[in-house]
Design a protein around this motif. Structure first.
Motif, PDB file in Angstrom:
ATOM      1  N   ALA A 106      -2.043  -4.334  -4.290  1.00 27.88           N
ATOM      2  CA  ALA A 106      -3.243  -4.765  -3.781  1.00 27.88           C
ATOM      3  C   ALA A 106      -3.574  -3.874  -2.804  1.00 27.88           C
ATOM      4  CB  ALA A 106      -2.761  -6.189  -2.893  1.00 27.88           C
ATOM      5  N   ILE A 107      -4.848  -2.938  -3.275  1.00 24.08           N
ATOM      6  CA  ILE A 107      -5.081  -1.941  -2.689  1.00 24.08           C
ATOM      7  C   ILE A 107      -4.029  -0.889  -2.839  1.00 24.08           C
ATOM      8  CG2 ILE A 107      -6.654  -0.751  -1.008  1.00 24.08           C
ATOM      9  CD1 ILE A 107      -7.787  -3.104  -0.289  1.00 24.08           C
ATOM     10  N   SER A 108      -3.404  -0.569  -1.342  1.00 22.91           N
ATOM     11  CA  SER A 108      -2.456   0.482  -1.608  1.00 22.91           C
ATOM     12  C   SER A 108      -0.777  -0.390  -1.135  1.00 22.91           C
ATOM     13  CB  SER A 108      -2.745   1.298  -0.103  1.00 22.91           C
ATOM     14  OG  SER A 108      -2.742   0.646   0.909  1.00 22.91           O
ATOM     15  N   THR A 109      -0.952  -1.661  -1.339  1.00 20.19           N
ATOM     16  CA  THR A 109       0.218  -2.200  -0.951  1.00 20.19           C
ATOM     17  C   THR A 109       1.046  -2.648  -2.339  1.00 20.19           C
ATOM     18  OG1 THR A 109      -0.580  -3.341   1.077  1.00 20.19           O
ATOM     19  CG2 THR A 109       1.329  -4.398   0.163  1.00 20.19           C
ATOM     20  N   PRO A 110       2.066  -2.038  -2.456  1.00 20.43           N
ATOM     21  CA  PRO A 110       2.883  -2.315  -3.675  1.00 20.43           C
ATOM     22  C   PRO A 110       3.456  -3.695  -4.045  1.00 20.43           C
ATOM     23  CG  PRO A 110       4.422  -1.115  -2.243  1.00 20.43           C
ATOM     24  CD  PRO A 110       2.919  -1.100  -1.683  1.00 20.43           C
ATOM     25  N   LEU A 124      -4.518   2.104 -13.593  1.00 20.56           N
ATOM     26  CA  LEU A 124      -4.710   3.640 -13.652  1.00 20.56           C
ATOM     27  C   LEU A 124      -5.512   4.498 -12.793  1.00 20.56           C
ATOM     28  CD1 LEU A 124      -4.204   4.084 -17.349  1.00 20.56           C
ATOM     29  CD2 LEU A 124      -2.316   4.701 -15.547  1.00 20.56           C
ATOM     30  N   GLY A 125      -6.594   3.717 -12.366  1.00 22.95           N
ATOM     31  CA  GLY A 125      -7.592   4.352 -11.404  1.00 22.95           C
ATOM     32  C   GLY A 125      -7.419   4.177 -10.162  1.00 22.95           C
ATOM     33  N   ASP A 146     -11.136   4.624  -2.658  1.00 27.79           N
ATOM     34  CA  ASP A 146      -9.745   4.742  -2.322  1.00 27.79           C
ATOM     35  C   ASP A 146      -9.390   6.190  -2.919  1.00 27.79           C
ATOM     36  OD1 ASP A 146      -7.143   3.786  -2.204  1.00 27.79           O
ATOM     37  OD2 ASP A 146      -7.306   3.323  -4.317  1.00 27.79           O
ATOM     38  N   ASP A 147      -8.244   6.500  -2.413  1.00 25.39           N
ATOM     39  CA  ASP A 147      -7.440   7.761  -3.089  1.00 25.39           C
ATOM     40  C   ASP A 147      -5.987   7.302  -3.204  1.00 25.39           C
ATOM     41  OD1 ASP A 147      -6.135  10.090  -3.686  1.00 25.39           O
ATOM     42  OD2 ASP A 147      -6.541  11.067  -1.734  1.00 25.39           O
TER      43      ASP A 147
END
Length: 396
Positions: free
Chosen positions: A219-223, A282-283, A289-290
């Protein structure tokens, strides 16, 4: 008066606690990564014409995402979101629907729209927010919508489409229409309250809706392991009384088969369904976002080897329905069409300023009249800051 909750339940006389290990939902997989079928797999009903349309949509979306992300980096557009790695989820499921079934997307389902016939020009007009944009330039890029293609306009707030899908499906049931709603969302959106309200209402009222969760790991950066402690999202569907299935979201044949069967349940039995598609983004989450800040390249490489596009291509070639020459030609055709549409859309003027205020009320209320007058006054005061807009005030 008897209590149905007790009479239908299995009664025990000692405490028994259940946990996540008590319910583990299997994953449907039909297609191996080399393009062969598993020996005991039951493939979907898939004719050559439909198979090639699905794959060609894969190629179009890959070309669109590549070009638009590059355009954002060049400063030609402000924002973009790719669906690289997740193409089988939305395109494969849309291929199982009737053309007039309603699609309520989150924001990474441009493949579903392309499959239904949204043209390169229409994509570009929306992304560039010009006067030919169906949304009249009111939305940021990738917030598509098409009444003609039964694709509800995307909304930025997370999860809003979930209860809307239940409500829309309730109306379909009331009108006795032989259609359903498919509602796409990520596993992060399943943490929103709207998710729980939507599934509970759908289960209680037995409406023709398919909730399609793209569990892409983040979720964006949250695994995912920091989002929930249970066995993914699928068990929640069972808890709310929905028919539930988990599929390999990178296996387009599994996605297609699961959605074909789900649609029958939804339309013929008014049985809501939850599909959890296990896939991987994959993106980056978006052009802002990075992902290197929260995951490593080796993890991405594992999933690149499971590419849904390559897996389906291998299957098509084994059917003798596709070859490398066709592949190269179609990829180039899509690149050329997208580039031509982009160059054309860039030259189309922005919508007239009045379009900001129309289409909501039959008669413009006083507070919007005041806002409109204030905006026009502001632009006239600072015309140099609004070069494209200053000449399009009202009907002047």
């Amino acid at each position: 008066m008897s209590d149905k909750r007790e009479t239908d339940a299995l009664i025990v006389h000692k405490p028994v606690f259940f946990d996540a290990a008590s319910l583990h939902i299997p994953t449907l997989r039909i297609l191996r990564e080399d393009g062969t079928l598993y020996p005991d797999a039951v493939p979907p009903d898939l004719k050559q014409e439909l198979a090639l349309k699905i794959y060609d949509t894969f190629l179009f979306i890959r070309a669109l995402d590549e070009r638009m992300l590059a355009s954002q980096r060049q400063g030609r557009i402000s924002f973009y979101m790719t669906e690289t790695g997740e193409e089988a989820a939305d395109i494969g499921s849309t291929a199982a629907l009737a053309d007039d079934d309603m699609i309520m997307a989150q924001y990474r389902e441009q493949g579903a729209l392309a499959f239904r016939g949204f043209t390169p020009d229409q994509f570009m007009n929306q992304i560039f927010s010009n006067e030919k944009d169906l949304g009249k330039g009111r939305q940021m890029p990738i917030h598509y919508g098409s009444r003609e293609l039964h694709y509800m306009t995307i909304s930025s707030p997370l999860g809003t489409q979930l209860p809307q899908a239940t409500g829309y499906a309730f109306a379909l049931k009331a009108q006795q229409k032989a259609n359903c709603v498919i509602c796409y969302f990520g596993e992060g959106a399943a943490s929103e309250g709207d998710f729980h309200a939507a599934l509970n209402m759908a289960g209680v009222f037995k409406v023709p809706v398919i909730f399609f969760c793209r569990n892409n790991g983040y979720a964006i950066s949250t695994p995912a392991h920091e989002q929930y402690a249970g066995d993914g999202i699928a068990p929640r569907g069972i808890g709310y009384g929905l028919k539930t299935i988990r599929v390999d979201g990178n296996d387009v044949l599994a996605v297609l088969k699961a959605t074909q069967d789900a649609r029958k349940l939804a339309v013929e039995q008014h049985q809501p369904v939850l599909i959890e598609a296990m896939t991987y983004r994959l993106g980056a989450h978006s052009s802002s976002d990075d992902p290197s800040g929260y995951r490593n390249k080796s993890e991405e490489d594992i999933w690149r080897a499971k590419c849904p596009v390559l897996r389906f291509k291998n299957w098509l070639m084994q059917q003798a329905w596709w070859d490398e020459n066709q592949d190269s030609q179609r990829k180039q055709l899509h690149r050329d069409a997208i580039m031509a549409a982009m160059k054309k859309a860039e030259k189309v003027p922005a919508p007239p300023l009045n379009d900001l205020f129309t289409d909501v009320y039959d008669t413009l209320p006083w507070h919007l009249q005041e806002q409109q007058a204030e905006l026009i006054s502001h632009i006239r005061k600072y015309p140099q800051a609004y070069v494209k807009t200053a000449g399009r005030l009202g009907d002047e």
